[in-house]
Design an enzyme around this catalytic site. Sequence first.
Site, PDB file in Angstrom:
ATOM      1  CD1 TRP A 102     -30.995  33.065  22.698  1.00 35.55           C
ATOM      2  CD2 TRP A 102     -31.049  34.394  24.484  1.00 35.55           C
ATOM      3  NE1 TRP A 102     -32.212  32.888  23.313  1.00 35.55           N
ATOM      4  CE2 TRP A 102     -32.271  33.698  24.412  1.00 35.55           C
ATOM      5  CE3 TRP A 102     -30.860  35.313  25.525  1.00 35.55           C
ATOM      6  CZ2 TRP A 102     -33.294  33.872  25.335  1.00 35.55           C
ATOM      7  CZ3 TRP A 102     -31.881  35.489  26.459  1.00 35.55           C
ATOM      8  CH2 TRP A 102     -33.073  34.776  26.349  1.00 35.55           C
ATOM      9  CG  ASP A 172     -24.879  30.589  24.400  1.00 37.19           C
ATOM     10  OD1 ASP A 172     -25.117  29.395  24.672  1.00 37.19           O
ATOM     11  OD2 ASP A 172     -25.698  31.500  24.635  1.00 37.19           O
ATOM     12  CE  LYS A 196     -31.578  27.925  25.433  1.00 39.65           C
ATOM     13  NZ  LYS A 196     -32.971  28.342  25.352  1.00 39.65           N
TER      14      LYS A 196
END
Length: 362
Positions: A102, A172, A196
């Site tokens: 990511w 993030d 998540k």
Amino acid sequence: MSRVYNFSAGPACLPEEVLKEAQEDLMDYKGKGMSVMEMSHRSKMFDDIIKTAEKDIRDLMGIPDNYKVLFLQGGAYQQFAAIPMNMMNKHHKAGYILTGQWATKAYKEAKIYGDAVALASSEDKTYSYIPDCSDLPITDDMDYVYICQNNTIYGTKFPTLPNTKGVDLVADVSSMFLSEPVNVNDYAVIYGGVQKNVGPAGLVIDIIRDDLITDEVYPGTPTMLKWKTQADKDSLFNTPNCWAIYICGLVFKWLKKQGGLAVMKERNEKKAKVLYDFLDQSKLFHGTVEKGSRSLMNVPFVTGDKDMDAKFVAEAADAGLLNIKGHRTVGGMRASIYNAMPIEGVLKLVDFMSEFEKKNLK
């Protein structure tokens, strides 16, 4: 059918208490005669929902008044573009620490809009560790430094924040969102997709320092990706993801009821210790992350034999331990043990792993 233990990395398990309350509200929200999914986002009913949600997340995280909370659509992936579009506006340069898929995707996206510099990387060991970030080659002309603080796929977490040498830090935090206390002032921007550890898919929450919300953006930035567009309308520029915001609001209430983020950190450390302790002594299963970089949320492990891994995943599913298969780019297994995963689920997983080992160890 009884509920299973869902170890999915996302969309992931939610607190049963929250699901039951949402079920009760589904047809008739608080006696209003309609569902949250049916009400106008301009109504007093929804205004109360979003304002209460913002207040509760501010309370949970201790968010200072000079930070804006935005409930946005598009998921974390869309912020890979929104961040450079909104922040690469002085020097058109930023530093990225590459600790997994990511962060690397965000880095590649940023290169479209300016000079994105790779400050450090752990790709040499398949992102199984967090590199030393105490003295990075950060320069004064960088608009920000970017990290993915917890890596869902590879199961790593920054043990400490990098030394950014005074440059704004962007993080993030999708897969560790609200799992432990944070000092918001350490960041310029904290953001995360909620699917998540916080709510259902389709929503990202951005926490942005006020001075970064300006009209000075990358030329051609779409109206919807301008933080100022969203901030000026308190996340209601267009129809938001009303249902996801409502569910997140219930999760915030649930977290406060549990005792807040300090309590969640204690629980998460206890759950992770159970699993890591077993992996450290197992003769069949092996963790894939260096000890100093281990995540509390995502625990990858392997047997070293792809056929054995596949057998374990299949038999675990039959035992009510679902979504234990590792990410397609990594293989093996991964247990995501977010806030809503009770310790009973982790204990059952470890018991199953122990029995599986006894039956299959050669």
